[in-house]
Structure formats: C-alpha cells, structure tokens
Design a protein around this motif. Structure first.
Motif, short mmCIF file in Angstrom:
data_model
loop_
_atom_site.label_atom_id
_atom_site.label_comp_id
_atom_site.label_asym_id
_atom_site.label_seq_id
_atom_site.Cartn_x
_atom_site.Cartn_y
_atom_site.Cartn_z
N HIS A 66 -44.06 25.40 -6.76
CA HIS A 66 -44.91 25.55 -5.61
C HIS A 66 -43.90 25.11 -4.43
CE1 HIS A 66 -48.87 27.10 -7.17
NE2 HIS A 66 -47.96 27.61 -8.15
N ALA A 67 -43.99 25.56 -3.23
CA ALA A 67 -43.58 24.87 -2.02
C ALA A 67 -44.49 24.33 -1.27
CB ALA A 67 -42.87 25.99 -1.16
N HIS A 68 -44.55 23.07 -0.91
CA HIS A 68 -45.39 22.49 -0.15
C HIS A 68 -44.72 21.49 0.94
CE1 HIS A 68 -45.04 20.29 -3.98
NE2 HIS A 68 -45.11 19.21 -3.15
N GLY A 69 -45.39 21.33 2.15
CA GLY A 69 -44.79 20.27 2.87
C GLY A 69 -45.36 20.55 4.28
N THR A 70 -44.79 20.25 5.23
CA THR A 70 -45.28 20.22 6.76
C THR A 70 -44.83 21.44 7.56
OG1 THR A 70 -43.60 18.72 7.51
CG2 THR A 70 -45.76 17.79 6.65
N TYR A 71 -45.53 21.84 8.73
CA TYR A 71 -44.90 22.62 9.43
C TYR A 71 -45.13 22.28 10.90
CZ TYR A 71 -49.76 23.91 10.47
OH TYR A 71 -51.26 23.92 10.62
N TYR A 72 -44.08 22.98 11.95
CA TYR A 72 -44.42 22.90 13.14
C TYR A 72 -44.13 24.06 13.97
CZ TYR A 72 -39.36 22.37 13.48
OH TYR A 72 -37.93 22.80 13.60
N ILE A 73 -44.66 23.92 15.14
CA ILE A 73 -44.59 25.44 15.72
C ILE A 73 -43.95 25.34 17.24
CG2 ILE A 73 -46.11 27.32 17.03
CD1 ILE A 73 -47.92 26.88 14.89
N ASP A 74 -43.11 26.00 17.50
CA ASP A 74 -42.11 25.99 18.66
C ASP A 74 -42.34 27.71 19.04
OD1 ASP A 74 -40.49 25.68 20.78
OD2 ASP A 74 -38.73 25.23 19.47
N GLY A 75 -43.23 27.90 20.09
CA GLY A 75 -43.13 29.13 20.58
C GLY A 75 -43.58 30.06 19.40
N ALA A 76 -42.95 31.07 19.54
CA ALA A 76 -43.36 32.28 18.23
C ALA A 76 -42.57 32.19 17.02
CB ALA A 76 -42.98 33.51 18.81
N THR A 77 -42.23 30.74 16.59
CA THR A 77 -41.65 30.39 15.45
C THR A 77 -42.35 29.33 14.80
OG1 THR A 77 -39.51 31.19 16.04
CG2 THR A 77 -39.57 29.74 13.93
N MET A 78 -42.73 29.30 13.54
CA MET A 78 -43.24 28.28 12.71
C MET A 78 -42.31 27.68 11.70
SD MET A 78 -46.81 27.78 10.67
CE MET A 78 -46.47 29.26 9.64
N THR A 79 -41.98 26.68 11.52
CA THR A 79 -40.97 26.20 10.81
C THR A 79 -41.48 25.52 9.64
OG1 THR A 79 -39.17 25.96 12.29
CG2 THR A 79 -38.62 25.11 10.47
N LEU A 80 -41.41 25.92 8.31
CA LEU A 80 -41.78 25.22 7.09
C LEU A 80 -40.79 24.22 6.74
CD1 LEU A 80 -43.41 28.27 5.16
CD2 LEU A 80 -44.42 26.86 7.01
N ASP A 82 -40.33 21.95 3.71
CA ASP A 82 -40.57 21.67 2.15
C ASP A 82 -40.19 20.14 1.66
OD1 ASP A 82 -40.13 21.60 -0.60
OD2 ASP A 82 -40.73 23.60 -0.60
N ASP A 83 -41.12 19.79 1.01
CA ASP A 83 -40.82 18.37 0.58
C ASP A 83 -39.23 18.30 -0.20
OD1 ASP A 83 -43.43 17.68 1.23
OD2 ASP A 83 -44.10 17.88 -0.58
N SER A 84 -38.65 19.29 -0.54
CA SER A 84 -37.37 19.08 -1.16
C SER A 84 -36.34 19.19 0.03
CB SER A 84 -37.14 20.22 -1.78
OG SER A 84 -37.07 21.26 -1.35
N GLY A 85 -36.65 19.37 1.28
CA GLY A 85 -35.92 19.42 2.53
C GLY A 85 -35.31 20.85 2.84
N LEU A 86 -35.98 21.81 2.35
CA LEU A 86 -35.54 23.14 2.83
C LEU A 86 -36.56 23.52 3.90
CD1 LEU A 86 -34.49 25.82 2.03
CD2 LEU A 86 -36.56 26.30 0.77
N TYR A 87 -35.74 24.32 5.05
CA TYR A 87 -36.71 24.65 6.21
C TYR A 87 -36.52 26.24 6.18
CZ TYR A 87 -35.98 19.93 8.08
OH TYR A 87 -36.10 18.55 8.23
N THR A 88 -37.78 26.63 6.51
CA THR A 88 -38.04 28.08 6.36
C THR A 88 -38.63 28.48 7.86
OG1 THR A 88 -38.51 28.28 4.21
CG2 THR A 88 -38.95 30.18 5.29
N PRO A 89 -37.75 29.40 8.70
CA PRO A 89 -38.64 29.75 9.87
C PRO A 89 -39.57 31.03 9.55
CG PRO A 89 -36.37 30.78 9.65
CD PRO A 89 -36.57 29.82 8.44
N VAL A 90 -40.57 30.93 10.09
CA VAL A 90 -41.49 32.06 9.97
C VAL A 90 -41.88 32.44 11.46
CG1 VAL A 90 -44.01 32.57 9.25
CG2 VAL A 90 -42.69 30.90 7.98
N ALA A 91 -42.02 33.69 11.72
CA ALA A 91 -42.18 34.72 12.84
C ALA A 91 -43.49 34.96 13.06
CB ALA A 91 -41.41 35.74 13.00
N LEU A 92 -44.33 34.14 14.05
CA LEU A 92 -45.43 34.50 14.27
C LEU A 92 -45.57 35.70 15.08
CD1 LEU A 92 -46.46 30.73 15.46
CD2 LEU A 92 -46.63 31.97 13.19
N GLY A 93 -46.34 36.66 14.67
CA GLY A 93 -46.59 37.95 15.43
C GLY A 93 -48.03 38.28 15.38
N GLU A 94 -48.51 39.24 16.27
CA GLU A 94 -49.92 39.39 16.45
C GLU A 94 -50.40 39.87 15.30
OE1 GLU A 94 -52.84 41.74 19.64
OE2 GLU A 94 -50.94 40.51 20.44
#
Length: 109
Positions: A66-80, A82-94
């Motif tokens: 399972h992926a787990h870690g922290t996230y931060y939000i910058d405008g319309a993008t949330m970046t995950l 992961d504890d392994s060092g992987l970064y995943t962008p997530v587009a925040l839409g309505e």
C-alpha cells in the motif's frame, strides 16, 4: 540559418490560458483545500484515503504494498509523497480527482 523544430504538442501562451479558463472565459473552479475522505476509481481498482492530518493511504488492486505518506497542495494540484520517495501529482477538480490516468470519485457516490 538553422530553424528550430516545433513540437506539435507544445501549447503556446494563448492555448495555456484557454485551458486554464473555462469555456465562459472565467477561471475554471478547482478545489484548493484537502479533499479529505475516501476516493475510488469507477472500477474499484484504486482507492485513496486522504486524512486531515496531511497524510494519505493508497491501494491498487493486485499490488501487495500500500502507498502511504504525506501530501501537499499547490493550487489545483495535490502532490502525494510516498514513504518510498515516489511523488505522484493529483489534479484536484470539482467533484473528482485525476491521478495516474484514473478518475477518482468520493466513495459512496
């Protein structure tokens, strides 16, 4: 004289502005706060639990880890992050999230 090759997929400033603006010429509405809760892909293969303490847990069907870690939000993008060092962008839409080619909706919808 050398000519630069033009990338046919590159967007100029006007195209980028049109993409950022809705069809009415007004800025597209996006969620700028953490979308706390459980999010699922339509086929149920991806689950993303977002917590209000700045952490998340993600599950993909068929994967043991399972992926787990922290996230931060910058405008319309949330970046995950992961504890392994992987970064995943997530587009925040309505009404939904876009992550790695998946559209995620709130669980129960």
């Amino acid at each position: 004289m050398l000519k630069r090759a033009v990338d046919p997929h590159a967007l100029d400033a006007t195209a980028l502005l049109k993409r950022a603006m809705g069809p009415t010429g007004k800025p597209a509405k996006v969620k700028t706060t953490a979308p706390v809760g459980v999010w699922l892909s339509e086929d149920g293969t991806v689950r993303l639990d977002i917590f209000d303490d700045g952490t998340y847990d993600g599950q993909v069907a068929g994967r043991k880890r399972h992926a787990h870690g922290t996230y931060y939000i910058d405008g319309a993008t949330m970046t995950l992050s992961d504890d392994s060092g992987l970064y995943t962008p997530v587009a925040l839409g309505e009404g939904g999230l876009e992550m790695a080619g998946y559209h995620l909706s709130p669980a129960g919808c």
